[in-house]
Scaffold this motif. Sequence first.
Motif: not given
Lengths: 184, 184
Positions: A111-112, A107-109
Amino acid sequence: MTEAVQTRPGGRSARVRAAVHRAVGDLLATESPEALTIPAVAARAGVHPTTVYRRWGSVAQLLADVATSRFSGDIVVPDSGTLAGDLERWMSDVATDLTDPDVLALMRATIGSGPEGGCACTVDRHDQLRAIIDRERARGGKVPDLERAIDTLLGPLYYRAIFSDQPASSAWARGLVATLLATM
Amino acid sequence: MTEAVQTRPGGRSARVRAAVHRAVGDLLATESPEALTIPAVAARAGVHPTTVYRRWGSVAQLLADVATSRFSGDIVVPDSGTLAGDLERWMSDVATDLTDPDVLALMRATIGSGPEGGCACTVDRHDQLRAIIDRERARGGKVPDLERAIDTLLGPLYYRAIFSDQPASSAWARGLVATLLATM
DNA sequence: ATGCTAACGCAGCGATGAGTGCGATAATTT
DNA sequence: AAATTATCGCACTCATCGCTGCGTTAGCAT
């Protein structure tokens, strides 16, 4: 004049796609996010980098593809007979899914990787929530507004997962349902 | 034997730091997130790449530094005399800040850079919220639990900013305060 | 079974990002 | 004002990422 752009999803293509998807997850789980480069993914998947470049083009598009496929159809919409029951069961499942560190890394990747990365992680959740509410409406029950449900249920849950170091237990997530139904 | 690691924050160092911070913001606002590389930042800042490598080491650390400094001390904690007034004013400010696309780009990139990127964007918000609540407690008023306030106020707000395409107006953000105080 | 063609692997090029040693500059101290 | 040293710029090397023709393999259709 059938200009059908033929695609062939069977056999090797599907195998390659699956291997690449798995490689993305593995790399994000073990290495640093910056290490997620196309050659690295290809090497991990046992596939030639050229293939990844041609099918996905960029890391951002690859991540979007992986995320949408990972966060779609992974949770079955429950049908317990009551709105509260459905919501509690569903929230519990979503919260449990967010417990996995590998899921958070993906998820973080995503989003980024771009402005629309976050939506790729939650479109299916919105659809599921809408389905739950629509079914209750079909039963004739009183239903909350969809947007309000998203704010009250998914908001705190995903906020804890991404922005806070607070653990999001499934029991706590079920508690959010009570808050929603109380202020309806 | 004073092993004081001397640092010299004045003059040129501060100027370089400011230029690099501004360059990160500019690049994130204009280019794709993957274009945020150390040579690119250095070129934009009019600074030699070596300097950035030595002072920050990696893009992730640089982003964490930029984010914490950008999201700290940027909003003054209001003091209107009442809890509701303080919260509404503060939420309105936070929501307005999240309106800026450049701010969102910085947040996304920071989140994507590592597991603790999200916290770097919100630690100061948590401190501010705690300060508001503590002051109301000092006034003798009834106060909500800090964690509950975070869930109810910041949860929906940041969720909309990152995961949804819904706009988060400051009026809507003020409405969240009412929900919190009603279910206290 | 055979032809068609989407999809893949291979070899290799150009560009550039990451990192290092060394001298120069300027902030801070005495 | 002079000494000290943290910090920066320069020149350079190494690794590798992104990308492109071209030949080969293997789905899919007739």
